[in-house]
Structures are given as structure tokens and as C-alpha cells.
Design a protein around this motif. Structure first.
Motif, PDB file in Angstrom:
ATOM      1  N   TYR A   1       0.828  -1.204   0.000  1.00  0.00           N
ATOM      2  CA  TYR A   1       0.000   0.000   0.000  1.00  0.00           C
ATOM      3  C   TYR A   1       0.870   1.265   0.000  1.00  0.00           C
ATOM      4  O   TYR A   1       0.899   2.012   0.983  1.00  0.00           O
ATOM      5  CB  TYR A   1      -0.918   0.026   1.224  1.00  0.00           C
ATOM      6  N   PRO A   2       1.567   1.541  -1.098  1.00  0.00           N
ATOM      7  CA  PRO A   2       2.459   2.708  -1.110  1.00  0.00           C
ATOM      8  C   PRO A   2       1.726   4.040  -0.870  1.00  0.00           C
ATOM      9  O   PRO A   2       2.308   4.977  -0.326  1.00  0.00           O
ATOM     10  CB  PRO A   2       3.100   2.664  -2.502  1.00  0.00           C
ATOM     11  N   SER A   3       0.443   4.101  -1.197  1.00  0.00           N
ATOM     12  CA  SER A   3      -0.309   5.345  -1.000  1.00  0.00           C
ATOM     13  C   SER A   3      -0.742   5.538   0.463  1.00  0.00           C
ATOM     14  O   SER A   3      -1.260   6.590   0.815  1.00  0.00           O
ATOM     15  CB  SER A   3      -1.545   5.364  -1.903  1.00  0.00           C
ATOM     16  N   ARG A   4      -0.501   4.538   1.309  1.00  0.00           N
ATOM     17  CA  ARG A   4      -0.925   4.614   2.706  1.00  0.00           C
ATOM     18  C   ARG A   4       0.261   4.742   3.671  1.00  0.00           C
ATOM     19  O   ARG A   4       0.124   4.495   4.870  1.00  0.00           O
ATOM     20  CB  ARG A   4      -1.764   3.380   3.065  1.00  0.00           C
ATOM     21  N   LYS A   5       1.413   5.189   3.159  1.00  0.00           N
ATOM     22  CA  LYS A   5       2.602   5.310   4.009  1.00  0.00           C
ATOM     23  C   LYS A   5       2.372   6.232   5.203  1.00  0.00           C
ATOM     24  O   LYS A   5       2.969   6.040   6.261  1.00  0.00           O
ATOM     25  CB  LYS A   5       3.799   5.798   3.195  1.00  0.00           C
ATOM     26  N   SER A   6       1.490   7.202   5.061  1.00  0.00           N
ATOM     27  CA  SER A   6       1.228   8.139   6.156  1.00  0.00           C
ATOM     28  C   SER A   6       0.552   7.459   7.350  1.00  0.00           C
ATOM     29  O   SER A   6       0.531   8.006   8.445  1.00  0.00           O
ATOM     30  CB  SER A   6       0.357   9.300   5.661  1.00  0.00           C
ATOM     31  N   GLU A   7       0.022   6.253   7.160  1.00  0.00           N
ATOM     32  CA  GLU A   7      -0.654   5.523   8.236  1.00  0.00           C
ATOM     33  C   GLU A   7       0.281   4.623   9.040  1.00  0.00           C
ATOM     34  O   GLU A   7      -0.134   4.053  10.055  1.00  0.00           O
ATOM     35  CB  GLU A   7      -1.771   4.653   7.660  1.00  0.00           C
ATOM     36  N   VAL A   8       1.510   4.488   8.592  1.00  0.00           N
ATOM     37  CA  VAL A   8       2.442   3.544   9.221  1.00  0.00           C
ATOM     38  C   VAL A   8       2.587   3.806  10.718  1.00  0.00           C
ATOM     39  O   VAL A   8       2.544   2.868  11.526  1.00  0.00           O
ATOM     40  CB  VAL A   8       3.810   3.568   8.504  1.00  0.00           C
ATOM     41  N   GLY A   9       2.726   5.045  11.119  1.00  0.00           N
ATOM     42  CA  GLY A   9       2.880   5.364  12.542  1.00  0.00           C
ATOM     43  C   GLY A   9       1.680   4.931  13.360  1.00  0.00           C
ATOM     44  O   GLY A   9       1.818   4.371  14.457  1.00  0.00           O
ATOM     45  N   ASP A  10       0.482   5.182  12.830  1.00  0.00           N
ATOM     46  CA  ASP A  10      -0.737   4.800  13.538  1.00  0.00           C
ATOM     47  C   ASP A  10      -0.888   3.282  13.615  1.00  0.00           C
ATOM     48  O   ASP A  10      -1.269   2.743  14.650  1.00  0.00           O
ATOM     49  CB  ASP A  10      -1.974   5.372  12.833  1.00  0.00           C
ATOM     50  N   ILE A  11      -0.624   2.597  12.522  1.00  0.00           N
ATOM     51  CA  ILE A  11      -0.868   1.161  12.454  1.00  0.00           C
ATOM     52  C   ILE A  11       0.231   0.344  13.135  1.00  0.00           C
ATOM     53  O   ILE A  11      -0.050  -0.626  13.833  1.00  0.00           O
ATOM     54  CB  ILE A  11      -1.053   0.715  10.985  1.00  0.00           C
ATOM     55  N   PHE A  12       1.487   0.741  12.962  1.00  0.00           N
ATOM     56  CA  PHE A  12       2.589  -0.067  13.487  1.00  0.00           C
ATOM     57  C   PHE A  12       3.227   0.509  14.748  1.00  0.00           C
ATOM     58  O   PHE A  12       4.091  -0.133  15.335  1.00  0.00           O
ATOM     59  CB  PHE A  12       3.650  -0.279  12.405  1.00  0.00           C
ATOM     60  N   GLY A  13       2.773   1.681  15.176  1.00  0.00           N
ATOM     61  CA  GLY A  13       3.275   2.238  16.428  1.00  0.00           C
ATOM     62  C   GLY A  13       2.689   1.472  17.604  1.00  0.00           C
ATOM     63  O   GLY A  13       1.712   0.731  17.463  1.00  0.00           O
ATOM     64  N   SER A  14       3.239   1.666  18.771  1.00  0.00           N
ATOM     65  CA  SER A  14       2.748   0.938  19.952  1.00  0.00           C
ATOM     66  C   SER A  14       1.413   1.497  20.449  1.00  0.00           C
ATOM     67  O   SER A  14       0.702   0.823  21.186  1.00  0.00           O
ATOM     68  CB  SER A  14       3.784   0.975  21.063  1.00  0.00           C
ATOM     69  N   ASN A  15       1.077   2.711  20.066  1.00  0.00           N
ATOM     70  CA  ASN A  15      -0.191   3.343  20.450  1.00  0.00           C
ATOM     71  C   ASN A  15      -0.464   3.261  21.952  1.00  0.00           C
ATOM     72  O   ASN A  15      -1.600   3.094  22.380  1.00  0.00           O
ATOM     73  CB  ASN A  15      -1.363   2.739  19.659  1.00  0.00           C
ATOM     74  N   GLY A  16       0.579   3.353  22.739  1.00  0.00           N
ATOM     75  CA  GLY A  16       0.429   3.367  24.184  1.00  0.00           C
ATOM     76  C   GLY A  16       0.454   2.006  24.852  1.00  0.00           C
ATOM     77  O   GLY A  16       0.509   1.922  26.075  1.00  0.00           O
ATOM     78  N   HIS A  17       0.416   0.933  24.067  1.00  0.00           N
ATOM     79  CA  HIS A  17       0.428  -0.406  24.664  1.00  0.00           C
ATOM     80  C   HIS A  17       1.702  -0.648  25.481  1.00  0.00           C
ATOM     81  O   HIS A  17       1.704  -1.495  26.366  1.00  0.00           O
ATOM     82  CB  HIS A  17       0.299  -1.491  23.594  1.00  0.00           C
ATOM     83  N   ASP A  18       2.777   0.086  25.181  1.00  0.00           N
ATOM     84  CA  ASP A  18       4.027  -0.091  25.924  1.00  0.00           C
ATOM     85  C   ASP A  18       4.164   0.903  27.085  1.00  0.00           C
ATOM     86  O   ASP A  18       5.173   0.943  27.753  1.00  0.00           O
ATOM     87  CB  ASP A  18       5.223   0.023  24.980  1.00  0.00           C
ATOM     88  N   VAL A  19       3.116   1.695  27.317  1.00  0.00           N
ATOM     89  CA  VAL A  19       3.157   2.705  28.377  1.00  0.00           C
ATOM     90  C   VAL A  19       2.490   2.201  29.651  1.00  0.00           C
ATOM     91  O   VAL A  19       3.068   2.230  30.730  1.00  0.00           O
ATOM     92  CB  VAL A  19       2.482   4.019  27.906  1.00  0.00           C
ATOM     93  N   ASP A  20       1.237   1.759  29.506  1.00  0.00           N
ATOM     94  CA  ASP A  20       0.495   1.249  30.657  1.00  0.00           C
ATOM     95  C   ASP A  20      -0.687   0.412  30.168  1.00  0.00           C
ATOM     96  O   ASP A  20      -0.877   0.235  28.973  1.00  0.00           O
ATOM     97  CB  ASP A  20       0.036   2.389  31.578  1.00  0.00           C
ATOM     98  N   GLY A  21      -1.474  -0.060  31.097  1.00  0.00           N
ATOM     99  CA  GLY A  21      -2.592  -0.944  30.767  1.00  0.00           C
ATOM    100  C   GLY A  21      -3.902  -0.236  30.504  1.00  0.00           C
ATOM    101  O   GLY A  21      -4.967  -0.830  30.656  1.00  0.00           O
ATOM    102  N   SER A  22      -3.836   1.038  30.107  1.00  0.00           N
ATOM    103  CA  SER A  22      -5.074   1.762  29.787  1.00  0.00           C
ATOM    104  C   SER A  22      -5.334   1.818  28.284  1.00  0.00           C
ATOM    105  O   SER A  22      -6.317   2.403  27.850  1.00  0.00           O
ATOM    106  CB  SER A  22      -5.031   3.186  30.361  1.00  0.00           C
ATOM    107  N   HIS A  23      -4.462   1.222  27.508  1.00  0.00           N
ATOM    108  CA  HIS A  23      -4.585   1.171  26.045  1.00  0.00           C
ATOM    109  C   HIS A  23      -4.899  -0.277  25.679  1.00  0.00           C
ATOM    110  O   HIS A  23      -4.075  -1.162  25.909  1.00  0.00           O
ATOM    111  CB  HIS A  23      -3.289   1.638  25.380  1.00  0.00           C
TER     112      HIS A  23
END
Length: 167
Positions: free
Chosen positions: A78-100
């Protein structure tokens, strides 16, 4: 922090996402998920699949490597969706605490597979899968929001119902 294993705990279904064998979650978040569950019709069950993930553990190292590989594959598909990589492959808080947390929906005993190919599910397939159960999906997300959860803004993350407790 609570450690919850696969099965059912106080009416909440739990199925840790592979390769995990348990879900770690803050106690207040667990109680809020129970509140959400109590507001849903009996035919609809929440399924808790992901909570806190320690990035320093062996599993954390595995996740880091698989994310790196996933990013490369995703950008190729999905070369046109590169801007989503941070949202999709980032930890999104899962590595911070148990509220995510990530939750899924079980309808009439069957899990709704909104992302049959995981994060590699195309947006059009995501939309067609969601259309089939849109009323249930929106009801569950609305109930989560009423109980203090914020649903991720990215469509793919929203489809795997990544939410952050804001309580």
C-alpha cells in the motif's frame, strides 16, 4: 495491573493476540470494560485481545522485529498509505500502561473478523466487512465512548477497536 488469561473473566471474554498468552490491563480499565459489557445486549460480547506490552521483554523484541518487517511489507502493498504507518505499526500506548486496549466483538457466539488479513486488510475490504454489522459495531464503539474510552482515529486501528481509557 491485572494479568488476565484466555477464557472468560467476570463475564468478559479474553483471547490474547498471538504470541501472547495473557493480557495485562489496569484494574480500573478492566472495571470499565465490565461496565461496557453490562450495557451491551446479551447477543454481543466484548473480547479483550491486547493490553500492556513490555517493550523490554523477549516478546517485546519479537514485536519490534515483526513491526519492522510489517512496515516494509505494508509500504510495498500500500504505497499510497505510508502516512498511516505510525498509527498502524506504532505501539499506540500499549508499551506505556494498561489503559490502552484492543477489543473485538463476539456476536451470537461468533467473533466478527473485521480485519481478516490483519492490518494488511485493504480499506475497501474493511468497509465491506463493517457494512455487514455496522449497527453492532457502532453500538459497541458508542458504548465504549460513553464509558470513557477514546477510539483510535485511524480506520484500520478503529476496526481492530484500539481504544484508550480516558478516565
Amino acid at each position: 495491573m491485572l494479568i488476565i488469561f484466555k477464557g472468560e473473566t467476570q463475564g468478559l471474554k479474553v483471547a490474547p493476540r498471538w504470541p501472547s498468552s495473557k493480557v495485562l490491563i489496569e484494574k480500573n480499565v478492566f472495571l470499565k470494560l465490565l461496565e461496557v459489557q453490562s450495557k451491551l445486549p446479551s447477543s454481543v460480547k466484548l473480547l479483550l485481545v491486547r493490553g500492556y506490552e513490555n517493550k523490554s521483554s523477549r516478546l517485546g523484541v519479537f514485536r519490534h522485529i515483526s513491526r519492522w518487517l510489517g512496515i516494509k511489507l505494508f509500504c510495498t502493498c500500500y504505497p499510497s498509505r505510508k502516512s498511516e504507518v505510525g498509527d498502524i505499526f506504532g505501539s499506540n500506548g500499549h508499551d506505556v500502561d494498561g489503559s490502552h486496549v484492543d477489543v473485538s466483538i463476539v456476536l451470537n457466539g461468533k467473533r466478527l473478523r473485521l480485519l481478516p488479513l490483519g492490518v494488511f486488510t485493504s480499506l475497501s475490504l474493511q468497509q465491506s466487512r463493517a457494512e455487514e454489522h455496522l449497527a453492532v459495531i457502532e453500538y459497541v464503539k458508542g458504548t465504549l465512548e460513553q464509558c470513557g474510552f477514546i477510539i483510535h482515529h485511524n480506520q484500520t486501528e478503529s476496526m481492530q477497536i484500539h481504544c484508550d481509557f480516558n478516565g
